[in-house]
Structure formats: C-alpha cells, structure tokens
Write a protein that holds these residues in place. Sequence first.
Motif, PDB file in Angstrom:
ATOM      1  N   GLY A  80       0.798  -1.219   0.000  1.00  0.00           N
ATOM      2  CA  GLY A  80       0.000   0.000   0.000  1.00  0.00           C
ATOM      3  C   GLY A  80       0.832   1.271   0.000  1.00  0.00           C
ATOM      4  O   GLY A  80       0.304   2.355  -0.229  1.00  0.00           O
ATOM      5  N   THR A  81       2.141   1.138   0.239  1.00  0.00           N
ATOM      6  CA  THR A  81       3.035   2.298   0.216  1.00  0.00           C
ATOM      7  C   THR A  81       3.023   2.918  -1.180  1.00  0.00           C
ATOM      8  O   THR A  81       3.052   2.202  -2.183  1.00  0.00           O
ATOM      9  CB  THR A  81       4.481   1.878   0.588  1.00  0.00           C
ATOM     10  OG1 THR A  81       4.487   1.344   1.905  1.00  0.00           O
ATOM     11  CG2 THR A  81       5.447   3.044   0.502  1.00  0.00           C
ATOM     12  N   THR A  82       2.979   4.245  -1.246  1.00  0.00           N
ATOM     13  CA  THR A  82       3.076   4.945  -2.530  1.00  0.00           C
ATOM     14  C   THR A  82       4.524   4.927  -2.998  1.00  0.00           C
ATOM     15  O   THR A  82       5.442   5.156  -2.200  1.00  0.00           O
ATOM     16  CB  THR A  82       2.590   6.401  -2.395  1.00  0.00           C
ATOM     17  OG1 THR A  82       1.222   6.371  -1.969  1.00  0.00           O
ATOM     18  CG2 THR A  82       2.695   7.154  -3.705  1.00  0.00           C
ATOM     19  N   ALA A  83       4.724   4.675  -4.283  1.00  0.00           N
ATOM     20  CA  ALA A  83       6.079   4.622  -4.843  1.00  0.00           C
ATOM     21  C   ALA A  83       6.788   5.955  -4.627  1.00  0.00           C
ATOM     22  O   ALA A  83       6.282   6.998  -5.061  1.00  0.00           O
ATOM     23  CB  ALA A  83       6.024   4.304  -6.334  1.00  0.00           C
ATOM     24  N   PRO A  84       7.940   5.946  -3.961  1.00  0.00           N
ATOM     25  CA  PRO A  84       8.699   7.183  -3.820  1.00  0.00           C
ATOM     26  C   PRO A  84       9.157   7.688  -5.191  1.00  0.00           C
ATOM     27  O   PRO A  84       9.589   6.906  -6.037  1.00  0.00           O
ATOM     28  CB  PRO A  84       9.885   6.780  -2.946  1.00  0.00           C
ATOM     29  CG  PRO A  84       9.420   5.559  -2.201  1.00  0.00           C
ATOM     30  CD  PRO A  84       8.520   4.851  -3.181  1.00  0.00           C
TER      31      PRO A  84
END
Length: 185
Positions: free
Chosen positions: A12-16
Amino acid sequence: MARTPSNMLPLGTTAPDFSLIDTVTKNYVSLKEVKGKKGTVVMFICNHCPFVIHVNEEIVRVANDYRAQGFGFVAISSNDVEKYPQDSPEKMWKTAQKNNYTFPYLYDGTQEVATSYDAACTPDFYLFDAELKLIYRGQLDDSRPGNGIPVNGRDLRQALDAVLRNAAVSQDQKPSIGCNIKWKE
C-alpha cells in the motif's frame, strides 16, 4: 556470498518519486516517465552481485513479456562505486548492453532512492499498481545460485498476471535474497 533479505516495504506504500541518470541514454529518467498504464516494476540490481547475474536473463524476459501488456520497468543501482568500482555508471552501461536491457538502468549515486524504497539487497523487486501503490515486493522466484531450482520469475509473474486478471495479488510474498546494497559510510 552474503545472503541479505528484502526489508519488505509495507504493501500500500506509494512509490517514492525519483529522477536519476540513465546510464545508457545519459538522460534523467523519472518515475512518471517509466510508469506503466497497468503497473510499474522497480528493481534494485547491480553489476557484480552473483544473485543478480543468476537472474539477469529472466529479468529481461519478464520485462519483455509484460511491457507490451502495459507495465513499466526500471532498474536502479545504488551501490557505493568508490568501494565497488565494478558498479560504476560506465560499467552499468556495459552490463545493460551485454544483457540487452530493454528498460532504463539508473544510477542512484546519493543512495537516497534506495533509502526511500527501504531497499536492502540486489536483486530487490517492487510492483506498484496503476496508482503507484505497492502491491508486491520481494523475490523474483525461489532460484538462487547453486540451489538447482530453475529461474522462471514465478513469484513476480504471478503478481503481474493477477493485475492483468483484475485479481488481488497474493499477500503471501517471500523476501528476495541477495547481496546487501553497498552503503556509503
């Protein structure tokens, strides 16, 4: 040979975001430019790691098989090139040519991108969906140098296929195992 596992960034982390120099074209390439319509695969690799060398051909096959289906692919090397000159941008270019990389091979000289992805080893794979949310991270497959298991990209391919079927990607994900990223002191 070191055996470092992935850190397994939370799903669920947004791509840096990033903008790094492509060692082949010498142009800066951003996440936005490599983003695929269906999803985006970000790979942390390097030139000299035996674990990467072991899977290089399959990495290229996976990218070739899925780019035409709407996925973006990018490889990033973040190793300290002062201590590991075999991973220098000039040698990255040669590695990309030798292995017929069909995706940008970017140099992360500050190591900020590797840090933002919590990358730990090479190879390390991240699959983001069309909205750049992390849906898979970990290994390409169960093959490792010397273990006798054929390289087939099974784990990453299953995640990519799930996206194509509009199905949920399995939460049962194994960390990649490889050489640790060579951090600067």
